[in-house]
Structures are given as C-alpha cells and as structure tokens.
Design a protein around this motif. Structure first.
Motif, mmCIF file in Angstrom:
data_model
loop_
_atom_site.group_PDB
_atom_site.id
_atom_site.type_symbol
_atom_site.label_atom_id
_atom_site.label_comp_id
_atom_site.label_asym_id
_atom_site.label_seq_id
_atom_site.Cartn_x
_atom_site.Cartn_y
_atom_site.Cartn_z
ATOM 1 N N ASP A 231 1.073 2.241 0.730
ATOM 2 C CA ASP A 231 2.009 1.112 0.695
ATOM 3 C C ASP A 231 1.774 0.139 1.851
ATOM 4 O O ASP A 231 2.711 -0.317 2.505
ATOM 5 N N HIS A 232 0.523 -0.220 2.074
ATOM 6 C CA HIS A 232 0.178 -1.140 3.164
ATOM 7 C C HIS A 232 0.465 -2.580 2.752
ATOM 8 O O HIS A 232 -0.030 -3.062 1.723
ATOM 9 N N HIS A 233 1.268 -3.286 3.556
ATOM 10 C CA HIS A 233 1.575 -4.691 3.270
ATOM 11 C C HIS A 233 2.135 -5.362 4.526
ATOM 12 O O HIS A 233 2.377 -4.706 5.547
ATOM 13 N N PHE A 234 2.322 -6.684 4.433
ATOM 14 C CA PHE A 234 2.945 -7.462 5.504
ATOM 15 C C PHE A 234 4.237 -8.079 4.973
ATOM 16 O O PHE A 234 4.308 -8.461 3.804
ATOM 17 N N ARG A 235 5.224 -8.187 5.844
ATOM 18 C CA ARG A 235 6.461 -8.860 5.450
ATOM 19 C C ARG A 235 7.091 -9.535 6.662
ATOM 20 O O ARG A 235 6.900 -9.108 7.799
ATOM 21 N N ARG A 236 7.843 -10.583 6.357
ATOM 22 C CA ARG A 236 8.512 -11.327 7.416
ATOM 23 C C ARG A 236 9.927 -10.786 7.602
ATOM 24 O O ARG A 236 10.648 -10.555 6.632
ATOM 25 N N GLU A 237 10.277 -10.579 8.868
ATOM 26 C CA GLU A 237 11.613 -10.115 9.214
ATOM 27 C C GLU A 237 12.134 -11.006 10.330
ATOM 28 O O GLU A 237 11.544 -11.049 11.420
ATOM 29 N N ALA A 238 13.233 -11.714 10.071
ATOM 30 C CA ALA A 238 13.793 -12.663 11.039
ATOM 31 C C ALA A 238 12.710 -13.664 11.425
ATOM 32 O O ALA A 238 12.198 -14.385 10.592
ATOM 33 N N ASP A 239 12.291 -13.669 12.690
ATOM 34 C CA ASP A 239 11.336 -14.686 13.139
ATOM 35 C C ASP A 239 9.951 -14.116 13.411
ATOM 36 O O ASP A 239 9.169 -14.708 14.152
ATOM 37 N N ARG B 230 3.319 -5.575 10.024
ATOM 38 C CA ARG B 230 2.496 -4.736 9.154
ATOM 39 C C ARG B 230 3.317 -3.482 8.859
ATOM 40 O O ARG B 230 3.822 -2.827 9.775
ATOM 41 N N VAL B 231 3.424 -3.144 7.582
ATOM 42 C CA VAL B 231 4.245 -2.007 7.167
ATOM 43 C C VAL B 231 3.396 -1.069 6.308
ATOM 44 O O VAL B 231 2.671 -1.519 5.415
ATOM 45 N N SER B 232 3.466 0.223 6.609
ATOM 46 C CA SER B 232 2.760 1.219 5.804
ATOM 47 C C SER B 232 3.212 2.607 6.235
ATOM 48 O O SER B 232 3.939 2.760 7.222
ATOM 49 N N LYS B 233 2.781 3.583 5.488
ATOM 50 C CA LYS B 233 2.954 4.977 5.896
ATOM 51 C C LYS B 233 1.568 5.595 6.030
ATOM 52 O O LYS B 233 0.735 5.477 5.118
ATOM 53 N N ILE B 234 1.326 6.237 7.168
ATOM 54 C CA ILE B 234 0.016 6.813 7.457
ATOM 55 C C ILE B 234 0.147 8.336 7.497
ATOM 56 O O ILE B 234 0.997 8.881 8.208
ATOM 57 N N TYR B 235 -0.690 8.994 6.697
ATOM 58 C CA TYR B 235 -0.624 10.447 6.559
ATOM 59 C C TYR B 235 -1.936 11.090 7.016
ATOM 60 O O TYR B 235 -2.991 10.450 7.042
ATOM 61 N N ARG B 236 -1.832 12.371 7.313
ATOM 62 C CA ARG B 236 -3.022 13.189 7.581
ATOM 63 C C ARG B 236 -3.082 14.304 6.548
ATOM 64 O O ARG B 236 -2.145 15.097 6.431
ATOM 65 N N ASN B 237 -4.175 14.339 5.803
ATOM 66 C CA ASN B 237 -4.413 15.439 4.872
ATOM 67 C C ASN B 237 -5.176 16.553 5.579
ATOM 68 O O ASN B 237 -6.205 16.298 6.217
ATOM 69 N N VAL B 238 -4.664 17.765 5.474
ATOM 70 C CA VAL B 238 -5.350 18.952 5.991
ATOM 71 C C VAL B 238 -6.058 19.603 4.809
ATOM 72 O O VAL B 238 -5.418 19.970 3.819
#
Length: 277
Positions: free
Chosen positions: A222-230, A234-242
């Motif tokens: 879910d990697h994306h950019f979004r504007r918040e206030a001013d 960059r927003v995403s969730k980063i995981y580690r697979n074992v």
C-alpha cells in the motif's frame, strides 16, 4: 479560535535546543555507566566464514538542488566511522551500539559537515550522513535472526526514488548519543560485521560461523503519497518475511514499520500515479 500550541522548551531558541541536547547526552551517558549491557568490543581482521547478508549503498547523490560538497563530506564521515566497526565480533548475548563504537563526532577527529535532520528540517552539521551507515546496518540485522533493541525512525522520503522503489531505503535516525541504533546477538554463535568503503560505495556484511536456517526479505504494501494539512507524506506498511531456507516457505511475516514519512523533497517530484486523496 483554537488555542495556540505552546512550544516545547527545546523549540524556544537555539540555546534552549542545545541545552536540551546536552541534558539528553548526560542522561544516556549515566545510563551507559550504570547499566549492565555487555557491549561488543572485539575487532578481528579475519572474516567469519558464512555470509548472512550483504548490502551495498552508493553514497554520493548527484542531482539538481543537492549540495555535492555535503555528499562528499558524508562519504568521508561514513568511511571514518566504518573503521570503528569493521571486523567487530558479537559473541552470544553481546550488544552492538552505534555510538559506543563511533564515539562523539568532532572536527578534530576528521568529521565534516553533512546533511542532517534537525527539528524536522534538513540542515548541515558535523558528522552529517552517518544515518546512512546506521540504516545500512539496520538492513543487515533485518536480514538475520539478531534482535534490534533500539531503533529511532526519521523520514523515509528524504529524496525522490531513483529508479524502481526500494522499500525502506532510508529511515534510521541517530543523534549522539541519546538516539542510538542497537542490536543484540540473540543467537547461539558468534556473528561479525564487515563495513568498508570502495570508491563511492559503502559495503556492509553480516557474517557468522555457521549458516542460519532462515533467509529474509523486506516487502512493502500500500505504498502511496497523500497530503495532510500543509505537508505531503509517504505512506506504506513495510514487512519482513522470514523464509525457511531449505523449503522457501514463509514461516512468519513481521511488521517492521508503519510508514508515515514527511516528504522532505520538492513535492513537484512526487510521482502523480502514487498520489491518493
């Protein structure tokens, strides 16, 4: 009309910021003296036989608006610090501390001005760029069964991506000595850091006496950019697979970072296809 938020003491002026910093340094120094952490201190030239993971980083960024001298200084700073940890062996139960190895960075030790994040803005200071080294070490640990015991994050959006997106290509924050990067050897065997520079490349390796039964990969969702206030983020969730090395089966998926990074570069360079309302 909403009440104006009061400034923190460290935000009043540069003197207050410096005073707050010295207080935090003193607190951490006292904690180090009175604690019972077994820090790794033994460096040996001979590498351990098994390569667990290797990471290479190109240290010099050449782009419009990027201060090339600060980039060159960063590479010099990293090379100095790398000598303090190359060959370091961690016996079982021992802890690595970035600042315990590097010590205070000063001009008389040869450190130069490079880019740093201070009070949530990009500026220049002595030892700038060492967060690139701490982040490279963090990536080694994430690709191993070692345990991160202290980690502080900063923006994962310091500059536009060059080429395909590399998940978690930045984001490990350090500041002498109270923002440290530490990890512990929780395995039953010795492990070793190899850290050196070749030209403009930083090479980091984690080595061991025997191979581990797992391998690891970093994935981003879910990697994306979004504007918040001013500001943009960059927003995403980063995981580690074992992953079980013998079978290739994913045995565990760990959330490494719920990424919410303020964009520190020109917003015009944000890829339009990655912008969400």
């Amino acid at each position: 009309m909403p009440e104006k938020q009061r400034k923190l003491f460290c935000e009043i002026n540069p003197f207050c910021y410096a005073l707050s910093t010295y207080k935090e340094i003193a607190k951490r120094s006292l904690k180090n003296l009175t604690g019972h952490v077994d820090f790794a201190t033994t460096q040996q030239a001979e590498p351990l036989p098994c390569l667990v993971y290797e990471h290479k980083l190109h240290m010099i960024r050449r782009a419009p608006g990027v201060n090339l001298q600060h980039q060159l200084n960063k590479a010099d700073n990293i090379a100095l610090a790398a000598k303090r940890m190359d060959g370091l062996v961690l016996h079982p139960g021992q802890t690595f501390s970035f600042w315990q190895r590097v010590g205070m960075v000063t001009r008389w030790k040869g450190y130069k001005e490079g880019r740093v994040i201070m009070q949530n803005r990009l500026t220049a200071d002595i030892g700038g760029g060492l967060c690139n080294l701490s982040h490279a070490l963090h990536l080694l640990v994430l690709h191993s069964p070692l345990e991160v015991t202290e980690f502080h994050s900063h923006s994962d959006a310091l500059a536009p991506d060059e080429g395909p997106r590399v998940p978690f290509s930045a984001g490990t924050s350090i500041c002498y000595n109270y923002l440290d990067f530490r990890f512990c050897n929780t395995t039953g065997q010795d492990v070793q850091l190899r850290v050196w520079c070749e030209g403009e490349e930083l090479i980091t390796q984690l080595r061991s006496r025997q191979p581990f039964p797992w391998r690891y990969e970093i994935v981003e969702e879910d990697h994306h950019f979004r504007r918040e206030a001013d500001a943009w983020y960059r927003v995403s969730k980063i995981y580690r697979n074992v992953i079980e090395a013998a079978t290739g089966r994913v045995v565990r998926k760990d959330l490494v970072l719920d990424n919410h990074s303020k964009v520190m570069f020109d917003e015009k360079l944000i890829p339009q296809e990655l912008i969400r309302e």
